[in-house]
Design a protein around this motif. Structure first.
Motif, mmCIF file in Angstrom:
data_model
loop_
_atom_site.group_PDB
_atom_site.id
_atom_site.type_symbol
_atom_site.label_atom_id
_atom_site.label_comp_id
_atom_site.label_asym_id
_atom_site.label_seq_id
_atom_site.Cartn_x
_atom_site.Cartn_y
_atom_site.Cartn_z
ATOM 1 N N GLN A 153 0.905 -1.165 -0.073
ATOM 2 C CA GLN A 153 0.030 -0.082 0.168
ATOM 3 C C GLN A 153 0.884 1.245 0.109
ATOM 4 N N LEU A 154 0.396 2.374 -0.672
ATOM 5 C CA LEU A 154 1.243 3.389 -0.792
ATOM 6 C C LEU A 154 0.364 4.670 -0.752
ATOM 7 N N HIS A 155 0.781 5.841 -0.400
ATOM 8 C CA HIS A 155 -0.031 7.110 -0.694
ATOM 9 C C HIS A 155 0.254 7.625 -2.266
ATOM 10 N N VAL A 156 -1.010 7.941 -2.734
ATOM 11 C CA VAL A 156 -0.968 8.047 -4.179
ATOM 12 C C VAL A 156 0.199 9.208 -4.419
ATOM 13 N N ASP A 157 0.623 10.303 -3.719
ATOM 14 C CA ASP A 157 1.654 11.297 -4.005
ATOM 15 C C ASP A 157 3.039 10.421 -3.991
ATOM 16 N N ASN A 158 3.210 9.563 -2.900
ATOM 17 C CA ASN A 158 4.377 8.784 -2.946
ATOM 18 C C ASN A 158 4.511 7.770 -4.159
ATOM 19 N N LEU A 159 3.275 7.245 -4.470
ATOM 20 C CA LEU A 159 3.471 6.704 -5.691
ATOM 21 C C LEU A 159 3.834 7.103 -7.057
ATOM 22 N N VAL A 160 3.110 8.360 -7.192
ATOM 23 C CA VAL A 160 3.507 9.117 -8.200
ATOM 24 C C VAL A 160 4.888 9.662 -8.470
ATOM 25 N N PHE A 161 5.684 10.164 -7.202
ATOM 26 C CA PHE A 161 7.144 10.576 -7.037
ATOM 27 C C PHE A 161 8.000 9.069 -7.453
ATOM 28 N N ARG A 162 7.501 8.187 -6.844
ATOM 29 C CA ARG A 162 8.565 7.021 -7.382
ATOM 30 C C ARG A 162 8.290 6.267 -8.728
ATOM 31 N N VAL A 163 7.253 6.604 -9.301
ATOM 32 C CA VAL A 163 7.186 6.358 -10.867
ATOM 33 C C VAL A 163 7.973 7.158 -11.801
ATOM 34 N N LEU A 164 7.962 8.533 -11.299
ATOM 35 C CA LEU A 164 8.418 9.729 -11.798
ATOM 36 C C LEU A 164 9.958 9.322 -11.780
ATOM 37 N N ASP A 165 10.489 9.073 -10.619
ATOM 38 C CA ASP A 165 11.889 8.704 -10.425
ATOM 39 C C ASP A 165 12.356 7.333 -11.195
#
Length: 101
Positions: free
Chosen positions: A41-53
């Protein structure tokens, strides 16, 4: 009157652009799934950051090398909504900003 041949190059460019967008969407969906499988599970903001990274670096850990391409948060959020609609992801009860695989 002159008979002109059909302009096939316009259709070829449109098909190539459509194929490139579909490949980009598939890569983003795979990244989202891979990250959420690892984290549960992951917060949507953290998920977006990880995918962009991962897009910027060209991979997401060992064993997954991706072509580097330009990616924006809107692209990632669009893929998240697509996966939510398909039923691959779900939101936590009471905390809709937290996503689960």
């Amino acid at each position: 009157l002159r008979l002109l041949p059909q302009q096939t190059y316009l259709r070829a460019e449109t098909a190539a652009a459509s194929g490139a967008l579909e490949r980009k969407r598939n890569v983003l969906c795979c990244l989202i799934a891979r990250i959420l499988k690892a984290e549960k599970q992951l917060h949507v903001d953290n998920l977006v950051f990880r995918v962009l990274d991962a897009c910027r670096k060209g991979g997401c850990g060992p064993g997954l090398q991706l072509p580097r391409f330009c990616c924006h948060s809107v692209d990632v959020l669009s893929c998240v909504l697509h996966l939510l609609h398909q039923g691959c992801l779900r939101r936590q009860q009471g905390r809709p900003q937290v996503l689960e695989f």
